[in-house]
Enzyme design. Structure first.
Site, PDB file in Angstrom:
ATOM      1  N   CYS A 134       0.830  -1.212   0.000  1.00  0.00           N
ATOM      2  CA  CYS A 134       0.000   0.000   0.000  1.00  0.00           C
ATOM      3  C   CYS A 134       0.866   1.265   0.000  1.00  0.00           C
ATOM      4  CB  CYS A 134      -0.955  -0.012   1.191  1.00  0.00           C
ATOM      5  SG  CYS A 134      -2.281   1.203   1.085  1.00  0.00           S
ATOM      6  N   ASP A 206      -3.262   1.728  10.330  1.00  0.00           N
ATOM      7  CA  ASP A 206      -4.369   2.662  10.485  1.00  0.00           C
ATOM      8  C   ASP A 206      -4.805   2.722  11.931  1.00  0.00           C
ATOM      9  OD1 ASP A 206      -5.482   3.728   7.728  1.00  0.00           O
ATOM     10  OD2 ASP A 206      -4.567   1.784   7.463  1.00  0.00           O
TER      11      ASP A 206
HETATM   12  C1  RUB Z   1      -3.787   3.434   3.569  1.00  0.00           C
HETATM   13  C2  RUB Z   1      -3.114   2.443   4.450  1.00  0.00           C
HETATM   14  C3  RUB Z   1      -1.809   2.883   5.040  1.00  0.00           C
HETATM   15  C4  RUB Z   1      -2.067   3.410   6.445  1.00  0.00           C
HETATM   16  C5  RUB Z   1      -0.840   4.100   7.008  1.00  0.00           C
HETATM   17  O1  RUB Z   1      -5.122   3.082   3.295  1.00  0.00           O
HETATM   18  O2  RUB Z   1      -3.584   1.370   4.754  1.00  0.00           O
HETATM   19  O3  RUB Z   1      -0.914   1.830   5.125  1.00  0.00           O
HETATM   20  O4  RUB Z   1      -3.133   4.329   6.426  1.00  0.00           O
HETATM   21  O5  RUB Z   1      -0.583   5.290   6.302  1.00  0.00           O
HETATM   22  P1  RUB Z   1      -6.069   4.102   2.481  1.00  0.00           P
HETATM   23  P2  RUB Z   1       0.325   6.436   6.960  1.00  0.00           P
HETATM   24  O6  RUB Z   1      -5.349   4.413   1.214  1.00  0.00           O
HETATM   25  O7  RUB Z   1      -7.335   3.339   2.304  1.00  0.00           O
HETATM   26  O8  RUB Z   1      -6.252   5.322   3.351  1.00  0.00           O
HETATM   27  O9  RUB Z   1       1.574   5.746   7.390  1.00  0.00           O
HETATM   28  O10 RUB Z   1       0.529   7.432   5.871  1.00  0.00           O
HETATM   29  O11 RUB Z   1      -0.426   6.991   8.131  1.00  0.00           O
END
Ligand code: RUB
Length: 316
Positions: A134, A206
């Site tokens: 991701c 998240d």
């Molecule tokens: C994004 C996702 C990321 C986490 C962490 O999902 O799963 O790995 O949110 O992101 P989506 P960060 O695209 O559905 O929001 O490290 O930037 O907080």
């Protein structure tokens, strides 16, 4: 309210994506809303902001960093409600927003510094392979910091991340920094770990529960299971601000179910499409949580959260 609705649609549509970006944006949207509204008195202002807070909280289900931030701002406002006048509300909200904003940004800088130490400075032909899934701004911050420190002998394998292809964002950021990237489809995850000598798997988060379970993009547990099978260290980079304090009172973190049209617009009475955005990774598959307070077992998250952010402890 019209502008707030527009702001919210940017979060819902994933124009703003990733837990950190969602939290930073939501607190800004609340502060901007405070600057726009007309209120009769401080209590009226408080009620209008609570309404906006509740709408913002429900934009994405699995986002405690956003919920913690909005709650922090409104708790602070409530604490000073008797001592300020209505004209002071917007500047106070902006100030509380800034405090939480700085907490998030500082935690990211610290995590980048700590996490980058896990990427060795190899010499000669030896190569270190990191894999991610991701788009996590925390993971990319670690990788960019390692590159900035002059570590050149590492490359990154990353998944495309169906259905919204957040992996492409990861690829773009890393390529722009001159990091070698290998892009695979999600279903090639096991194949990649098995055949490409992956040294370290790094994902974002998240939400983190009181038991140390991490919730992250769908596919994260698959990657954790592969790491377990192939004996590859599996780490999660996350600020403590993604801890969901309600989970210690028995409340379960929710998993966002997204619009099925993101997957396939086919309509058929015998076809049901499911589109879960996130899934859980149990603590037994996580070698360590990389946080602003250091690297430790994810089950310690509550202790560290309460020590570092006492003002965010649930009051009821
Ligand atoms: C994004 C996702 C990321 C986490 C962490 O999902 O799963 O790995 O949110 O992101 P989506 P960060 O695209 O559905 O929001 O490290 O930037 O907080």
């Amino acid at each position: 309210m019209e502008q707030l609705k527009k702001d919210i649609s940017r979060i819902k549509s994933l124009e703003i994506q990733g837990a950190m970006n969602v939290a930073l944006s939501a607190i800004s949207f609340l502060s901007n809303y405070a600057k726009r509204i007309k209120c009769r008195n401080v209590n009226d202002c408080h009620d209008k902001l609570m309404e906006a807070k509740n709408i913002l909280m429900n934009t994405r289900d699995t986002e405690p960093a956003m919920r913690n931030g909005l709650t922090f701002i409104m708790n602070k406002l409530r604490d000073c409600l008797d001592t300020i006048c209505v004209e002071d509300v917007p500047s106070n909200i902006e100030n509380f927003k800034k405090i939480y904003h700085d907490m998030l940004i500082n935690s990211r800088m610290k995590i980048a510094e700590i996490g980058a130490r896990r990427i060795p400075d190899l010499e000669g032909k030896k190569e270190f392979v990191v894999m991610t899934h991701c788009h996590s701004s925390l993971v990319t911050a670690i990788l960019l910091e390692a590159k900035k420190q002059g570590k050149n002998n590492f490359k990154v394998i990353q998944t495309e991340t169906r259905p919204r292809y957040q992996g492409r964002k990861t690829a773009d950021e890393l390529l722009d920094a001159g990091i070698e990237v290998i892009h695979v489809v999600d279903s090639a995850m096991r194949w990649a770990v098995n055949t490409m000598d992956v040294n370290l798997i790094l994902i974002g988060a998240d939400s983190i529960t009181s038991e140390g379970t991490v919730l992250n993009k769908i596919g994260s547990r698959l990657l954790a299971l592969v790491a377990h099978e192939e004996h590859v260290p599996f780490y999660v980079a996350s600020p403590l601000l993604k801890y969901n304090p309600k989970t210690s009172f028995g409340i379960l973190e929710r998993i966002e179910m997204r619009d099925v049209e993101e997957i396939w617009d086919k309509k058929h009475e015998c076809l049901k499409i499911l589109n879960p955005a996130f899934e859980t990774v149990s603590r037994r598959y996580i070698d360590g949580l990389i946080t602003e307070a250091g690297i430790f077992a994810s089950s310690h998250v509550q202790n560290y959260f309460e020590k570092i952010y006492p003002e965010l402890i649930e009051r009821d």
